[in-house]
Structures are given as C-alpha cells and as structure tokens.
Design a protein around this motif. Sequence first.
Motif, PDB file in Angstrom:
ATOM      1  N   ILE A 277      -1.858  12.103   1.056  1.00 20.15           N
ATOM      2  CA  ILE A 277      -3.149  11.449   1.275  1.00 20.15           C
ATOM      3  C   ILE A 277      -3.891  12.350   2.249  1.00 20.15           C
ATOM      4  CG2 ILE A 277      -4.302   9.403   2.208  1.00 20.15           C
ATOM      5  CD1 ILE A 277      -1.743   7.830   1.580  1.00 20.15           C
ATOM      6  N   PRO A 278      -5.140  12.734   1.958  1.00 18.65           N
ATOM      7  CA  PRO A 278      -5.850  13.658   2.853  1.00 18.65           C
ATOM      8  C   PRO A 278      -5.791  13.222   4.317  1.00 18.65           C
ATOM      9  CG  PRO A 278      -7.117  13.322   0.850  1.00 18.65           C
ATOM     10  CD  PRO A 278      -5.964  12.351   0.800  1.00 18.65           C
ATOM     11  N   PHE A 279      -5.097  14.009   5.133  1.00 20.66           N
ATOM     12  CA  PHE A 279      -4.945  13.709   6.557  1.00 20.66           C
ATOM     13  C   PHE A 279      -6.306  13.689   7.251  1.00 20.66           C
ATOM     14  CE2 PHE A 279      -3.718  15.421  10.903  1.00 20.66           C
ATOM     15  CZ  PHE A 279      -3.206  14.215  11.357  1.00 20.66           C
ATOM     16  N   SER A 280      -7.179  14.601   6.827  1.00 20.64           N
ATOM     17  CA  SER A 280      -8.515  14.697   7.416  1.00 20.64           C
ATOM     18  C   SER A 280      -9.307  13.404   7.247  1.00 20.64           C
ATOM     19  CB  SER A 280      -9.282  15.859   6.766  1.00 20.64           C
ATOM     20  OG  SER A 280     -10.620  15.908   7.222  1.00 20.64           O
ATOM     21  N   ILE A 281      -9.239  12.826   6.042  1.00 14.22           N
ATOM     22  CA  ILE A 281      -9.972  11.586   5.771  1.00 14.22           C
ATOM     23  C   ILE A 281      -9.438  10.440   6.619  1.00 14.22           C
ATOM     24  CG2 ILE A 281     -10.419   9.822   4.010  1.00 14.22           C
ATOM     25  CD1 ILE A 281     -10.622  12.013   1.947  1.00 14.22           C
TER      26      ILE A 281
ATOM     27  N   PHE B 179       0.835  -1.205   0.000  1.00 17.34           N
ATOM     28  CA  PHE B 179       0.000   0.000   0.000  1.00 17.34           C
ATOM     29  C   PHE B 179       0.869   1.254   0.000  1.00 17.34           C
ATOM     30  CE2 PHE B 179      -1.867   3.352   2.674  1.00 17.34           C
ATOM     31  CZ  PHE B 179      -2.979   3.682   1.917  1.00 17.34           C
ATOM     32  N   ILE B 180       1.919   1.248   0.835  1.00 19.55           N
ATOM     33  CA  ILE B 180       2.828   2.396   0.901  1.00 19.55           C
ATOM     34  C   ILE B 180       3.505   2.610  -0.450  1.00 19.55           C
ATOM     35  CG2 ILE B 180       4.958   3.281   1.924  1.00 19.55           C
ATOM     36  CD1 ILE B 180       2.634   3.428   3.794  1.00 19.55           C
TER      37      ILE B 180
ATOM     38  N   VAL C 192     -19.621   4.276   2.864  1.00 22.46           N
ATOM     39  CA  VAL C 192     -19.557   3.988   1.425  1.00 22.46           C
ATOM     40  C   VAL C 192     -18.412   4.772   0.792  1.00 22.46           C
ATOM     41  CG1 VAL C 192     -20.742   4.223  -0.791  1.00 22.46           C
ATOM     42  CG2 VAL C 192     -21.994   3.401   1.201  1.00 22.46           C
ATOM     43  N   LYS C 193     -18.344   6.077   1.112  1.00 17.00           N
ATOM     44  CA  LYS C 193     -17.334   6.955   0.525  1.00 17.00           C
ATOM     45  C   LYS C 193     -15.918   6.624   0.989  1.00 17.00           C
ATOM     46  CE  LYS C 193     -19.818   9.829  -1.979  1.00 17.00           C
ATOM     47  NZ  LYS C 193     -19.576  10.031  -3.440  1.00 17.00           N
ATOM     48  N   MET C 194     -15.816   6.134   2.219  1.00 15.15           N
ATOM     49  CA  MET C 194     -14.501   5.918   2.808  1.00 15.15           C
ATOM     50  C   MET C 194     -14.244   4.447   3.107  1.00 15.15           C
ATOM     51  SD  MET C 194     -14.769   9.132   5.443  1.00 15.15           S
ATOM     52  CE  MET C 194     -13.305   8.645   6.323  1.00 15.15           C
ATOM     53  N   ALA C 195     -14.876   3.575   2.363  1.00 12.70           N
ATOM     54  CA  ALA C 195     -14.770   2.131   2.615  1.00 12.70           C
ATOM     55  C   ALA C 195     -13.311   1.660   2.647  1.00 12.70           C
ATOM     56  CB  ALA C 195     -15.548   1.362   1.556  1.00 12.70           C
ATOM     57  N   LYS C 196     -12.524   2.107   1.678  1.00 10.32           N
ATOM     58  CA  LYS C 196     -11.123   1.680   1.592  1.00 10.32           C
ATOM     59  C   LYS C 196     -10.323   2.181   2.789  1.00 10.32           C
ATOM     60  CE  LYS C 196      -7.148   1.631  -1.518  1.00 10.32           C
ATOM     61  NZ  LYS C 196      -6.614   2.083  -2.834  1.00 10.32           N
ATOM     62  N   HIS C 197     -10.527   3.461   3.149  1.00 12.31           N
ATOM     63  CA  HIS C 197      -9.805   4.035   4.282  1.00 12.31           C
ATOM     64  C   HIS C 197     -10.191   3.343   5.587  1.00 12.31           C
ATOM     65  CE1 HIS C 197      -7.680   7.473   2.498  1.00 12.31           C
ATOM     66  NE2 HIS C 197      -8.695   7.553   1.663  1.00 12.31           N
ATOM     67  N   LEU C 198     -11.474   3.030   5.728  1.00 11.59           N
ATOM     68  CA  LEU C 198     -11.936   2.356   6.945  1.00 11.59           C
ATOM     69  C   LEU C 198     -11.302   0.974   7.067  1.00 11.59           C
ATOM     70  CD1 LEU C 198     -15.732   3.300   6.869  1.00 11.59           C
ATOM     71  CD2 LEU C 198     -14.028   4.088   8.514  1.00 11.59           C
ATOM     72  N   LYS C 199     -11.251   0.273   5.959  1.00 12.99           N
ATOM     73  CA  LYS C 199     -10.664  -1.067   5.948  1.00 12.99           C
ATOM     74  C   LYS C 199      -9.175  -1.006   6.294  1.00 12.99           C
ATOM     75  CE  LYS C 199      -9.935  -5.082   2.940  1.00 12.99           C
ATOM     76  NZ  LYS C 199     -10.104  -5.609   1.562  1.00 12.99           N
ATOM     77  N   ASN C 200      -8.471  -0.062   5.678  1.00  9.49           N
ATOM     78  CA  ASN C 200      -7.038   0.068   5.921  1.00  9.49           C
ATOM     79  C   ASN C 200      -6.732   0.527   7.349  1.00  9.49           C
ATOM     80  OD1 ASN C 200      -6.430  -0.723   3.320  1.00  9.49           O
ATOM     81  ND2 ASN C 200      -6.303   1.358   2.530  1.00  9.49           N
ATOM     82  N   THR C 201      -7.535   1.476   7.845  1.00  8.62           N
ATOM     83  CA  THR C 201      -7.325   1.976   9.199  1.00  8.62           C
ATOM     84  C   THR C 201      -7.549   0.887  10.234  1.00  8.62           C
ATOM     85  OG1 THR C 201      -8.067   4.175   8.494  1.00  8.62           O
ATOM     86  CG2 THR C 201      -7.942   3.788  10.853  1.00  8.62           C
ATOM     87  N   SER C 202      -8.566   0.063  10.013  1.00  8.00           N
ATOM     88  CA  SER C 202      -8.845  -1.025  10.952  1.00  8.00           C
ATOM     89  C   SER C 202      -7.704  -2.045  10.965  1.00  8.00           C
ATOM     90  CB  SER C 202     -10.168  -1.721  10.586  1.00  8.00           C
ATOM     91  OG  SER C 202     -10.084  -2.325   9.310  1.00  8.00           O
ATOM     92  N   LYS C 203      -6.994  -2.183   9.840  1.00  7.54           N
ATOM     93  CA  LYS C 203      -5.884  -3.139   9.759  1.00  7.54           C
ATOM     94  C   LYS C 203      -4.587  -2.563  10.312  1.00  7.54           C
ATOM     95  CE  LYS C 203      -6.063  -4.044   5.339  1.00  7.54           C
ATOM     96  NZ  LYS C 203      -5.693  -4.631   4.017  1.00  7.54           N
ATOM     97  N   TRP C 204      -4.298  -1.290   9.981  1.00  9.30           N
ATOM     98  CA  TRP C 204      -2.970  -0.749  10.260  1.00  9.30           C
ATOM     99  C   TRP C 204      -2.950   0.362  11.304  1.00  9.30           C
ATOM    100  CZ3 TRP C 204      -3.118  -0.257   4.353  1.00  9.30           C
ATOM    101  CH2 TRP C 204      -2.951  -1.528   3.764  1.00  9.30           C
TER     102      TRP C 204
END
Length: 206
Positions: free
Chosen positions: A164-168, A28-29, A139-151
């Motif tokens: 990458i938007p820090f706010s998101i 991902f990085i 729905v809009k942040m599905a990918k970010h939510l998935k990644n945040t929950s993992k990492w």
Amino acid sequence: MTKKRKTKRKSKTKLLHQYYSYTGFYNFIGKSLKKSIVPVVLVVVGIVLFNKYVFNINEGLQTITETYSRTGILIIFFISESILGLIPPEIFIAWSKKTDDPVITLTILALLSYTGGIISYFIGKAALHIQVVKNWLEVKMAKHLKNTSKWGGFLIVVGALLPIPFSITCMAGGLIKYPLKGVLLFGLFRFARFAIYALAIFQMVD
C-alpha cells in the motif's frame, strides 16, 4: 499490585482488540493482503517469464547501473517516495543488487523511503492551508483519511509493510493531524519491508 497491573493490561489489550474488530481493521488487513498477494504473484511470475523468454532483466539492470549514476537513480526514487509512491520500490530493490555495495544501497533506499514518507506527512499538513489542494486530496484520499482517523498508527504500520503506498498513508496522517512521533515510530517498519523484499528479489537477480 502486579496482578492489578496485569489485569489492566489485559483489559486494555482486550478493548483494543474489540475496537479493531468492531471498526473492521482486521477485515481491512485481510482484504489488503488478498488484493496484494495476487498482484505480487502475477508480477513475480511475469518477471520470471519476461526474463526467460523476452529480455534478460539482469542485463537491463546492469545497463541502467552503467548508464545512470547511482545518485541520479536515488534522487528519482526519493521524489517518487515523497509524492504518492509513483514508482514501485521493488524495481529499485532489484537495481540495488547490481550496485557495488548492495546492502549499503538497499539501506539508503529504505532510509530515503522512510524520509519520503515523513515529507509526505508534512505535505499533508501543509495542504490544510491551501483549500483547493486540501479539497482535492480529501476527495482522492477519502478512504485513506477515514481509515487513518480510525486506526492511526496501525495503518501506518500496514502502509510501511504491505504493498500500500506508504507515501499516501503518511500524507493522510498529515491531513488528519496525526502526531508526528507516531509516524516516525511506526514508519520504522519500512526498513523491515525492504529487508524482507530484498531477501526474495535478490534471489532473482544475479
């Protein structure tokens, strides 16, 4: 005792490395860097060409500085950094060079960006109580939510340092109820990003 502690630390480090390898964090990085490098290079080249052949950016920034109050510009930046990072912070970093105290203004920008990320975190937490907003964000942040929950924290660091938007990223942290102390700690890397970007951008602004 010392050898045992070192072994435990090495084991934890190794396990962490294996986990991030397995979950695709390093991949991902790498992809994020590749995606961000091209746009950044294009933007820099575009700015140089625009400044040389179309319009003098330094004059434009000077006009903005003379036309609008510093407080007004900082408020706009703070709102942007608190709501999905709508305006690229690089524009404000360039503007800070034209102010009377560039270093102080840059520090204020970094602090506002950091604070905006914290507000985004609480917006994410508050959204959990509003089903319609929660569903829309998921729905809009599905990918970010998935990644945040993992990492978790490492993704906060990535959001703080990379384009990458820090706010998101912080909002996603709020949505998954990531510990606030982690956001406060890892979000400090936001100051490093502003310092690094300023070193490059200040060279382009007179």
